[in-house]
Enzyme design. Structure first.
Site, PDB file in Angstrom:
ATOM      1  N   LYS A   1      -1.738   6.761   7.722  1.00 52.55           N
ATOM      2  CA  LYS A   1      -1.020   6.406   8.946  1.00 52.55           C
ATOM      3  C   LYS A   1      -1.179   7.463  10.041  1.00 52.55           C
ATOM      4  O   LYS A   1      -1.292   8.650   9.744  1.00 52.55           O
ATOM      5  CB  LYS A   1       0.474   6.282   8.638  1.00 52.55           C
ATOM      6  CG  LYS A   1       0.817   5.167   7.686  1.00 52.55           C
ATOM      7  CD  LYS A   1       1.063   3.907   8.451  1.00 52.55           C
ATOM      8  CE  LYS A   1       1.886   2.912   7.720  1.00 52.55           C
ATOM      9  NZ  LYS A   1       3.281   2.893   7.900  1.00 52.55           N
TER      10      LYS A   1
ATOM     11  N   CYS B   1      18.800  -9.149  46.537  1.00 50.88           N
ATOM     12  CA  CYS B   1      19.257  -9.921  47.696  1.00 50.88           C
ATOM     13  C   CYS B   1      20.774  -9.987  47.817  1.00 50.88           C
ATOM     14  O   CYS B   1      21.294 -10.495  48.808  1.00 50.88           O
ATOM     15  CB  CYS B   1      18.678 -11.330  47.632  1.00 50.88           C
ATOM     16  SG  CYS B   1      19.361 -12.299  46.287  1.00 50.88           S
TER      17      CYS B   1
ATOM     18  N   LYS C   1      -5.592  -0.558   9.963  1.00 54.71           N
ATOM     19  CA  LYS C   1      -4.342  -1.081   9.408  1.00 54.71           C
ATOM     20  C   LYS C   1      -3.614  -1.757  10.562  1.00 54.71           C
ATOM     21  O   LYS C   1      -2.986  -1.102  11.389  1.00 54.71           O
ATOM     22  CB  LYS C   1      -3.489   0.016   8.797  1.00 54.71           C
ATOM     23  CG  LYS C   1      -2.225  -0.566   8.176  1.00 54.71           C
ATOM     24  CD  LYS C   1      -1.520   0.414   7.292  1.00 54.71           C
ATOM     25  CE  LYS C   1      -0.389  -0.209   6.512  1.00 54.71           C
ATOM     26  NZ  LYS C   1       0.407  -1.223   7.170  1.00 54.71           N
TER      27      LYS C   1
ATOM     28  N   LEU D   1       0.837  -1.203   0.000  1.00 57.75           N
ATOM     29  CA  LEU D   1       0.000   0.000   0.000  1.00 57.75           C
ATOM     30  C   LEU D   1       0.868   1.247   0.000  1.00 57.75           C
ATOM     31  O   LEU D   1       1.948   1.251   0.577  1.00 57.75           O
ATOM     32  CB  LEU D   1      -0.874   0.034   1.257  1.00 57.75           C
ATOM     33  CG  LEU D   1      -2.006  -0.978   1.372  1.00 57.75           C
ATOM     34  CD1 LEU D   1      -2.606  -0.933   2.768  1.00 57.75           C
ATOM     35  CD2 LEU D   1      -3.086  -0.686   0.332  1.00 57.75           C
TER      36      LEU D   1
END
Ligand code: IVH
Length: 676
Positions: A320, A417, A120, A88
């Site tokens: 996006k 410890c 997406k 894409l």
């Protein structure tokens, strides 16, 4: 770059960008181990595109701008795609998205068109082929022309039907989609990897890719991968759908999951923009991570009219969301000790806002990661937050070094410890081997109380810390010895809170054996193996005496798990612990599945919130009665249980005519079936 004095010669810059992009392709596609974020990769590619557009004479057919993906790795047999699998194009801003929309409008010469919005999901592209409705094979995208045969692994994904739910299945049907992993499952895998000293997956995409491309399909099976269809490949004996929306509906009908952002196709880019903005924060409530939306022209006729470039279709765009990155300083690095003693370096960061949230620390995973990053205390670093997932340091800004930065060394002694740490040759992790290490005890208690284990909700980090600091609890059985007075002595504990916690601890005594086995934190025993073991042995007594021969005969229990159980129960203090728990009234048996009198063969899908019990309790009850829960509704679903504010599953059940129960009806059903 306008004021850049050191501007590179375009030819050299193009060559450098191509080299870098190829390297990153290799890391991403072949090694499943990207070294830079997607945002940074996209920026390099975008820069290359700009340069190539300005200097067309420098364009070569093998430029990364001209191809789809990377080389398939040699580990799986190659499988050629009948039709190339495209990728894409991306839009990173409203302007870029509107430019795409304009190109579509021009391409369609003013015809009206509808747009479909999909998530997406950041996963791994996968093609699944069905012959006469039966799963035939599956492959990854590879370089777009040839992928890898991952049939055996994909067969293990429960979301992928092995047979289509159609009366007259087509001769050939190739669904293409995304294999992905939900956020909670990703976190669980990571935690297990950290506990076992393995290098954890950096993000859900890597986890999906790493889990799918496993040599051993049994490992894939344990990884809770999901799949959704978003496109198709070769079809035969089936009329091409008219619209993309029809195709998605067809998939759902056939039993293949398809994305559903709950809305019909839309007209106009403005509507999509609004949705994009709303979803900028809304997306974090989704169970999976998305890095954007995919917008597609709905009509297939129009899609054909628009066509594709060599890399991607013109009728679709990945819109996006901006990468959530920030730069900050590593103030200090400290070491956290996990439940099994694994020591994890954690960076203490100068607080910085990233993706709308203040970030002040980040895990560094292990010392190999520190080496890989070349990180020193005091360094300026770029951090990235993907979705809600914990932020990570992705690189050091080496130009910002002053010389005052300090090397980071693995600790010789356990920070909790003080015992000496050990590094196993085969592992990347350093460990503390002291079983009484306070930090390990705290983490074990938190695991014991966690939701999928004994489910003691009120026992969080601060209570555990106080209980262990005041020496009220040093091992699991001490929880069942707690009195109200003990709790009232703790900070922030009033009457009500103390009573609630005690009631929860009391209720946890009734948990089935499978949860107790899981809660004990036996190395390599996850929830699933715990269920298998409880189902086989029925009582703790039988399990503690299990020999390697008997364990070896159980399917789903491999030699590592078998060895781990034998080692664990051969320890005297473990046997004493189990005896202690039993004498305090903790259930040591797995409830019998009432044969023929319960919910055998019935499947349940839950939607909305239940008032009288949690989703997990409801699912447990269904499982105890021999039924099973499913995550999506199909015509094979027996019941959909609808709580408050049910989601789209409710609508789907209505459409398919699946029986819908409200909470009261569900309670009645399990009560009646349980008693019979
Ligand atoms: S459609 C011909 N839809 O993103 C178009 N892809 O960056 C094929 N992806 O290769 C892809 N969600 O692996 C499409 N809803 C979605 C998607 C999606 C994720 C992936 C897919 C693709 C990659 C491109």
């Amino acid at each position: 770059m306008k004021n850049d004095f050191n501007r590179e010669d375009p030819r050299r810059e193009i060559e450098r960008l191509r080299r870098e992009l190829r390297e990153h392709d290799h890391f991403y596609y072949v090694l499943d181990n990207p070294r830079i974020s997607d945002g940074e990769y996209d920026a390099l590619l975008a820069r290359l595109k700009v340069l190539e557009a300005a200097h067309p004479e420098l364009v070569t057919p093998d430029s990364p701008t001209r191809r789809v993906g990377g080389k398939p790795s040699a580990a799986f047999a190659p499988l050629a795609h009948k039709i190339p699998m495209l990728s894409l194009d991306n839009a990173y801003s409203a302007e870029e998205f509107l430019e795409w929309d304009k190109r579509v409008r021009n391409g369609l010469k003013g015809e009206p068109y509808e747009l479909v919005v999909e998530p997406k999901i950041d996963g791994l592209s996968c093609s699944i082929e069905y012959e006469r409705g039966v799963f035939a094979r599956a492959s990854t995208r590879g370089d777009g022309e040839t992928g890898e045969d991952v049939s055996l692994n994909v067969r293990t994904i429960r979301a992928v039907p092995l047979r289509l739910n159609l009366e007259n299945p087509p001769a050939f049907f190739e669904a293409r989609g995304e294999v992905y992993i939900e956020k909670k499952d990703f976190e669980a895998i990571r935690e297990e990897q950290l506990d076992h000293g393995a290098e954890p997956f950096a993000n859900p995409r890597n986890a999906a890719a790493g889990s799918l491309r496993q040599k051993d399909p049994a490992v894939t099976a344990g990884r809770k991968l999901k799949f959704f269809a978003h496109s198709y490949g070769y079809l035969e004996g089936i009329a091409e759908p008219e619209t993309h929306w029809d195709y998605l509906e067809y998939c759902r009908k056939a039993g293949i999951p398809a994305p559903d952002l709950g809305k019909k196709p839309r007209r106009g880019a403005e509507e999509i923009l609004k949705f994009y903005e709303e979803y900028a924060s809304g997306r974090f409530t989704l169970p999976y991570e998305i890095d954007g939306l995919v917008v597609k022209v709905n009509s297939l006729k129009q899609q054909k009219l628009l066509g594709a470039t060599s890399k991607s279709p013109r009728w679709a765009i990945a819109f996006k969301y901006p990468a959530q990155q920030a730069t900050t300083t590593v103030r200090n690095v400290w070491f956290s000790v996990g439940r099994t003693g694994v020591i994890t370096p954690v960076a203490d960061l100068e607080p910085v806002k990233c993706g709308g949230v203040m970030i002040s620390s980040s895990t560094l995973h292990n010392f190999d990661e520190i080496k890989r990053l070349g990180l020193k205390t005091g360094d300026r670093v770029v951090i990235e937050r993907a979705g809600e997932v914990i932020p990570k340091v992705i690189k050091v800004v080496s130009d910002a070094r002053t010389g005052a930065e300090k090397e980071i060394h693995p600790p010789r002694r356990c920070p909790s410890c003080g015992s000496e740490t050990v590094k196993d040759e085969a592992e990347v992790a350093y460990r503390c081997l002291n079983p009484s290490c306070p930090s390990q005890i705290r983490r074990s208690l938190l695991h014991f109380a966690s939701r999928d284990a004994m489910n003691i909700d009120g026992l969080g980090e601060s209570s555990v810390e106080q209980l262990t600091d005041k020496k009220l609890v040093a091992e699991f059985s001490d929880l069942y010895r707690l009195k109200k007075e003990d709790l009232l002595g703790l900070e922030l504990f009033k009457d009500k809170k103390a009573e609630n916690l005690l009631a929860q601890i009391e209720a946890s005594k009734k948990q089935p054996l499978s949860r107790l086995i899981y809660a004990l934190g036996i190395p390599h025993i996850g929830e699933k193996s715990a269920r298998v073991l409880a189902g086989h042995f029925k009582t703790m007594e039988a399990l503690t005496h299990a020999g390697s021969e008997e364990l070896g005969r159980i399917s789903d229990i491999g030699p590592i798990i078998a060895g781990s159980i034998i080692d664990f129960f051969s320890e005297t203090h473990v046997r004493e612990l189990v005896r202690g728990l039993e004498s305090l009234g903790v259930n040591m048996a797995e409830p019998e599945k009432a044969k023929g009198s319960g919910l055998e063969g019935k499947s349940f899908v839950f939607t909305g919130e239940l008032k009288t019990m949690t989703r997990e309790e409801a699912e447990l009850r269904v499982r105890e009665l021999g039924g099973k829960e499913a995550s999506s509704v199909s015509s094979k679903t027996s019941y959909v249980v609808a709580g408050e504010a049910p989601g789209s599953k409710y609508e789907k059940a209505r459409k398919l005519g699946v029986e819908i129960l409200n909470e009261e009806e569900f309670l009645k059903l399990i009560e009646v079936r349980g008693r019979r």
